[in-house]
Design a protein around this motif. Structure first.
Motif, PDB file in Angstrom:
ATOM      1  N   UNK A   1     -37.114  21.589  26.957  1.00 56.51           N
ATOM      2  CA  UNK A   1     -36.389  21.810  28.124  1.00 56.51           C
ATOM      3  C   UNK A   1     -36.874  21.240  29.393  1.00 56.51           C
TER       4      UNK A   1
ATOM      5  N   UNK B   1     -33.676  24.994  33.690  1.00 55.67           N
ATOM      6  CA  UNK B   1     -33.877  23.709  33.041  1.00 55.67           C
ATOM      7  C   UNK B   1     -32.502  23.185  32.685  1.00 55.67           C
ATOM      8  N   UNK B   2     -32.503  22.040  31.979  1.00 56.26           N
ATOM      9  CA  UNK B   2     -31.436  21.490  31.524  1.00 56.26           C
ATOM     10  C   UNK B   2     -30.805  22.234  30.388  1.00 56.26           C
ATOM     11  N   UNK B   3     -31.452  22.943  29.834  1.00 53.07           N
ATOM     12  CA  UNK B   3     -31.055  24.080  28.736  1.00 53.07           C
ATOM     13  C   UNK B   3     -30.702  25.408  29.273  1.00 53.07           C
TER      14      UNK B   3
ATOM     15  N   UNK C   1     -34.664  30.373  32.352  1.00 56.10           N
ATOM     16  CA  UNK C   1     -35.501  30.887  31.650  1.00 56.10           C
ATOM     17  C   UNK C   1     -36.929  31.356  32.407  1.00 56.10           C
TER      18      UNK C   1
ATOM     19  N   UNK D   1     -31.987  31.575  22.117  1.00 57.89           N
ATOM     20  CA  UNK D   1     -30.970  30.224  22.112  1.00 57.89           C
ATOM     21  C   UNK D   1     -29.764  30.335  21.578  1.00 57.89           C
TER      22      UNK D   1
ATOM     23  N   UNK E   1     -28.307  25.117  21.316  1.00 53.27           N
ATOM     24  CA  UNK E   1     -29.467  24.627  21.984  1.00 53.27           C
ATOM     25  C   UNK E   1     -29.710  24.912  23.472  1.00 53.27           C
ATOM     26  N   UNK E   2     -28.860  25.938  23.991  1.00 50.66           N
ATOM     27  CA  UNK E   2     -29.301  26.418  25.198  1.00 50.66           C
ATOM     28  C   UNK E   2     -29.795  27.771  25.675  1.00 50.66           C
ATOM     29  N   UNK E   3     -30.414  28.240  26.606  1.00 49.98           N
ATOM     30  CA  UNK E   3     -30.924  29.422  26.398  1.00 49.98           C
ATOM     31  C   UNK E   3     -29.685  30.347  26.654  1.00 49.98           C
TER      32      UNK E   3
END
Lengths: 188, 745
Positions: free
Chosen positions: A113, A134-136, A139, B41, B45-47
């Motif tokens: 991430x 993050x880009x994801x 967290x 996840x 693919x994202x948290x």
């Protein structure tokens, strides 16, 4: 690995053996990558005179040889047995569709991430707890050691490893929001 | 209620309330949840908050990618479960009707529970009985008590173990020097009190002597002042000596304890730390502590007494003026605290930069030969310069901050002085404030002494922080988990030398087993050759035998006793090891040979050197056995260093020998000499030879072939050649390369 022996692809196939002594760079102009079956990618040879326009597909895997510093260059292409078929120096050398498949594959395989904002870094017993976006997604994670788990690379790139061995990337810390940068500067 | 997750389910983290509620709706009345793992996840693919639930009859996955966010499948419909391990994440999959379906995705944080869930499910699918989900006991990086992440180096939870606090603990080191400490404190109190006297005598001098012109009184005052200054110098000098004595001794003790502890730390500890960092902890941090001890034990006391004493005197002399003196105090405290808060992280950075610079130094000095050979001098210089500049920049930052803080405090003190001179002078001249000139002069004297302690105490927090940082670093070494069985465990007496590996597996990093299910029996006096490609696990076997690491699964028995139960020193006393890269100390050849048994006689040293084929080359040195070796034995060739290390092993006379590729880096002639030495050495001893050159195995009774951490072949040379397997191919390959002609007897 018949397609490796083909003239269309650089290399004589020795790279597939146990001992890899030859640089086996693949010519992006001669290959392309497309799905192979439902869940896999295959390596295909461009039509050319010597192969009579025949396409050969093969289930492959992709690996970054430099996951941190050159994520889209020097991509190792391996076969099902994890043996090297060759190395693609630059993903931009293959056709656009192949680039898309490569990117999609690598983006799924490598979960790193990219930190966009640091909300807080709290320290307790010299273990810092980071709260980031993050880009994801957002967290939180713990960093055990500033010395060994935070690496500042060239051009402001920062790699952070958390207590569970997950990696996070800050593409250029100088471009982070001011507060994030200030928080990070205490850690690096 | 069986269908609840809180009782029997391994507690791997709390499920999201929403998932928990949905799960309760989905579960059948008598359905029992066996495992529930929150996945961090989503499949995209994202948290996210997802989950994998395994019940006694179904696998249930919560993920937004599934239709309605949930996927349910009966276990009997599942053909296989698998883990797709990727970089930094993994996917838990099931195969149903030949098709793989992705159920959950997770980061590295949850790789262990998902791997265990996969193993659990596979066991279940294969109909295995007595299967357990054992992740709960295998969460190595979390404190089982409080759930905090454990420091990698110490493995000790700082929250649960060290309640006393690092500074109180530091003060514990003062205990053996209580007498000296008390003497120092008495001196400090005396100095603090004496410091209060001169301004008071000055007051008397101005108010009484100058006005009365009484020369006898003047003489008395001068004599008093002289006595005070003598006492000040005497107690001050004594105090400085006692402080130095105390702090030096305490730091000596801490340093010794840290160094002693460092000797008993596990090899794994050193694997994870840089030499520079450990050296910095033992050297620089302890030095830092010395400064703090001086400040904390007595300087602080002097400052407090001075502060209180002056305040009392000033208020008793003239309370209005005293109140005026206090005006700048809150500002000084505020600035000092602010400063300490700002400078603290910078001190940390200075420490890190210094440590990095030391790392370059500690690598480039021992590696000078490599640097020169590869003409890397300029790169080394540039790197050291870059690290030095990093440190310099941080130090300049500290200097810049100090340059703002210190003049600011001085300015405030000066302002306080101006205020007193102004108002006090006015009161004296106009005789309105009930203030004498002597009192004013004394006030100015006290005031100069007053702000010093204020600033000192306000900044004490800074000093405490710095010391705490250093103390923590040192205590990290002291608190690190040492090798097991250093002081306890079974003491071996007569060792036969039978070794047995029972289902031994081992990994350095979880999930990547280097040894897999090794079963091997080595009879007393037997010589076993371990062969295999690089990375096949040969050296790991040696590391486990010598107790550098312990098996992650299974056990190793020595004469029927689990080596995990044996006192580690006793175990190593019965083992000799010759490493591929022999390490020689900066000492004489004699002392290097006698290292394992310092009380050995000169004759035994020479005899050992002869056995090791080292005697001839040693005698060619002008200083013979007294030849002083440079760092790491520099001055000797690789083969010579190897033979000295063999002589060292001969002196030890152990029952079990481990030879780790002892002839891998020498020429054929030297190899012959070393081989002769080894053959003499291993006679009638249990020996494990790790061989790269297969000729080293000429004396092996059996050969064990390792591949990817498993034993793939085992037998005598002839048996293995006949089998035409891995060993046969290795022999063929070496023969083709013309490196070895193997004769195994």
């Amino acid at each position: 690995m018949d397609y490796v022996n083909n003239e269309c692809i650089v290399g004589d196939g020795s790279a597939g053996g146990d001992v890899m002594t030859e640089m086996n760079f693949l010519d992006g102009q001669n290959i392309y990558i497309r799905p192979y079956g439902k869940d896999n990618l295959g390596l295909y040879r461009q039509r050319c005179c010597s192969c009579g326009g025949k396409r050969i597909g093969k289930k492959i895997g992709l690996k970054r040889l430099f996951p941190m510093t050159k994520p889209f260059s020097y991509i190792q292409i391996v076969d099902e047995a994890n043996k090297e078929i060759g190395i693609l120096k630059d993903t931009s050398s293959v056709d656009y569709k192949s680039q898309m498949y490569i990117r999609e594959y690598l983006d799924e395989f490598y979960f790193i991430p990219k930190i966009q904002e640091i909300h807080d870094i709290q320290e307790e017993y010299r273990i810092s707890r980071w709260d980031v976006t993050t880009d994801k997604g957002r967290c939180a994670f713990e960093v055990l050691s500033r010395t060994t788990d935070i690496h500042v690379l060239e051009e402001g790139k920062v790699i952070v490893r958390d207590a569970d061995n997950n990696r996070y990337e800050i593409p250029d810390y100088r471009k982070l929001p001011r507060r994030s940068r200030r928080l990070l500067e205490n850690e690096i | 209620m069986k269908n609840q997750t809180e009782n029997k389910t391994p507690n791997l983290g709390q499920l999201e309330l929403e998932i928990e509620e949905r799960l309760q709706q989905i579960l059948y009345r008598d359905e029992e949840v066996e495992i529930s793992i929150p996945a961090d996840l989503n499949l995209g693919g994202y948290f996210d908050n997802c989950a994998l639930i395994i019940t006694d009859r179904r696998i249930i996955s919560f993920d937004p990618s599934h239709m309605d966010g949930v996927f349910k499948v009966l276990i009997e419909e599942v053909e296989a479960v698998s883990i797709r391990r990727m970089y930094g994440n993994g996917i838990f999959e099931v195969t149903i009707q030949g098709e793989k379906i992705e159920l959950n995705r997770y980061t590295q944080t949850l790789s262990a529970p998902f791997k265990d869930a996969c193993d659990y499910m596979m066991g279940k699918l294969q109909g295995a009985e007595d299967i357990h989900f054992h992740t709960e006991s295998e969460k190595p990086n979390r404190c089982p008590k409080c759930g905090r992440v454990l420091p990698r180096r110490t493995g000790v939870c700082p929250n649960c173990v060290d309640k006393k606090g690092v500074l109180i603990r530091l003060m514990g080191y003062v205990k053996p020097y209580l007498g000296i400490t008390i003497a120092g404190i008495i001196c400090s109190i005396a100095v603090a009190i004496i410091n209060l006297v001169p301004p008071y005598l000055t007051k008397t001098l101005v108010d009484e002597v100058v006005y009365t012109k009484d020369l006898q009184f003047l003489k008395n005052i001068i004599l008093w002042l002289f006595a005070v200054y003598v006492a000040q110098a005497t107690f001050g000098g004594l105090r400085i000596y006692l402080l130095r004595y105390l702090s030096s001794h305490i730091v000596f003790d801490i340093r010794q304890e840290a160094f002693k502890k460092a000797q008993y730390l596990t090899v794994a500890y050193y694997d994870k730390r840089s030499t520079g960092s450990i050296m910095s902890r033992i050297n620089s941090d302890t030095r830092q502590l010395q400064g703090f001890i001086i400040q904390a034990t007595q300087e602080m006391l002097v400052q407090i007494i001075t502060l209180i004493g002056i305040a009392v005197i000033m208020f008793s002399m003239h309370w209005q003026l005293a109140a005026l003196t206090l005006c700048p105090v809150p500002i000084i405290i505020f600035i000092s605290r602010k400063f300490a808060h700002k400078i603290h992280p910078i001190y940390h950075r200075v420490w890190r930069r210094r440590s990095k610079m030391n790392e370059v130094l500690s690598e480039s000095v021992p590696g000078v030969r490599v640097i020169k050979a590869f003409t890397g001098e300029d790169r080394a210089i540039d790197e050291y310069k870059a690290r030095g500049e990093d440190l310099l920049n941080e130090q300049l930052r500290v200097a810049r901050m100090n340059s703002k803080f210190n003049p600011a405090v001085s300015f405030l003190v000066a302002m306080g002085g101006l205020l007193i001179w102004g108002l006090g002078g006015y009161w004296v001249i106009t005789q309105t404030g009930n203030l004498t000139l002597g009192t004013l002069v004394a006030f100015i004297g006290y005031m100069a002494q007053f702000y010093g302690p204020v600033a000192f105490l306000a900044r004490m927090n800074d000093a405490v922080q710095q010391a705490a940082t250093s103390a923590e670093r040192v205590f990290e070494i002291i608190d690190a988990v040492p090798e097991s069985n250093i002081d306890d465990g079974i003491i071996l007496e007569d060792v036969e030398g039978e070794l047995e590996f029972q289902n031994v597996s081992f990994y350095y990093d979880k999930g990547q087993n280097v040894l897999k299910d090794i079963n091997l029996n080595i009879k007393p006096g037997e010589t076993i050759g371990l062969v295999g490609e690089t990375g096949s696990g040969k050296s790991t076997i040696a590391n486990l035998l010598i107790g550098y690491y312990t098996p992650t699964e299974g056990k190793i028995l020595l004469d029927g006793i689990d080596i995990a139960d044996i006192n580690i020193r006793s175990l190593r006393e019965h083992m000799g090891i010759v490493l591929q890269e022999p390490f020689l100390f900066r000492d004489t050849i004699e002392n290097n040979i006698a290292y394992g048994k310092p009380s050995v006689s000169v004759e035994e040293v020479i005899e050992a050197a002869k056995v090791a084929n080292a005697h001839n080359f040693i005698t060619r040195f002008p200083d013979g056995y007294d030849t002083h070796l440079g760092e790491r034995g520099i001055g000797l060739s690789g083969g010579e260093r190897q033979r000295i290390s063999i002589a060292r092993a001969v002196i030890k006379d152990p029952e079990i020998f481990i030879l780790d590729e002892a002839t891998s880096a020498v020429d054929t002639q030297t190899e012959k000499l070393i081989q002769e030495a080894i053959n003499r050495l291993i006679e009638n001893r249990t020996t494990v030879i790790i061989a790269h050159r297969l000729s080293t195995l000429s004396k092996a009774d059996r050969i064990v072939v390792l591949d990817d951490g498993r034993i793939v072949e085992i037998g005598t040379h002839d048996e293995l050649m006949e089998k035409r397997g891995k060993f046969y191919h290795m022999i063929k390959m070496q023969a083709d390369m013309g490196t070895d002609i193997l004769k195994v007897g």
